[in-house]
Motif scaffolding. Sequence first.
Motif, PDB file in Angstrom:
ATOM      1  N   PHE A  25       0.804  -1.220   0.000  1.00  0.00           N
ATOM      2  CA  PHE A  25       0.000   0.000   0.000  1.00  0.00           C
ATOM      3  C   PHE A  25       0.842   1.279   0.000  1.00  0.00           C
ATOM      4  CE2 PHE A  25      -3.216  -2.991   1.337  1.00  0.00           C
ATOM      5  CZ  PHE A  25      -4.342  -2.518   0.693  1.00  0.00           C
ATOM      6  N   LYS A  28       0.461   3.968  -2.869  1.00  0.00           N
ATOM      7  CA  LYS A  28      -0.811   4.690  -2.791  1.00  0.00           C
ATOM      8  C   LYS A  28      -0.788   5.704  -1.654  1.00  0.00           C
ATOM      9  CE  LYS A  28      -5.081   5.769  -3.402  1.00  0.00           C
ATOM     10  NZ  LYS A  28      -5.357   6.850  -4.309  1.00  0.00           N
ATOM     11  N   LYS A  31       1.333   8.669  -2.786  1.00  0.00           N
ATOM     12  CA  LYS A  31       0.628   9.459  -3.789  1.00  0.00           C
ATOM     13  C   LYS A  31      -0.460  10.314  -3.132  1.00  0.00           C
ATOM     14  CE  LYS A  31      -1.668   9.253  -8.216  1.00  0.00           C
ATOM     15  NZ  LYS A  31      -2.168   8.412  -9.296  1.00  0.00           N
ATOM     16  N   SER A  32      -1.131   9.773  -2.157  1.00  0.00           N
ATOM     17  CA  SER A  32      -2.167  10.519  -1.449  1.00  0.00           C
ATOM     18  C   SER A  32      -1.584  11.691  -0.664  1.00  0.00           C
ATOM     19  CB  SER A  32      -2.930   9.602  -0.503  1.00  0.00           C
ATOM     20  OG  SER A  32      -3.589   8.601  -1.223  1.00  0.00           O
TER      21      SER A  32
END
Length: 78
Positions: A25, A28, A31-32
């Motif tokens: 994870f 992700k 990127k968030s």
Amino acid sequence: MNNLYQLMTQEKNRTHNIQLIIELFEPKIRKSFLQTNPLDREDLSQEIKIKLFESIKSYDVNSTPGFFEFKEMMQKTG
């Protein structure tokens, strides 16, 4: 390399498996973080990883419905 499903179906108490799942994870999560204040990112990262750990420990793969079970559930509700 193991995929997420394989890691979740193996013994979840293995620290190594939990670490591998969290690493899956990581892209992700990073990127968030582009949408957050840079000063908050480290704290947010720790909080997200804690929530992931808790979710992994409590998730029961065997209770997840298969495709046809899910389809039947959706037909009953819709």
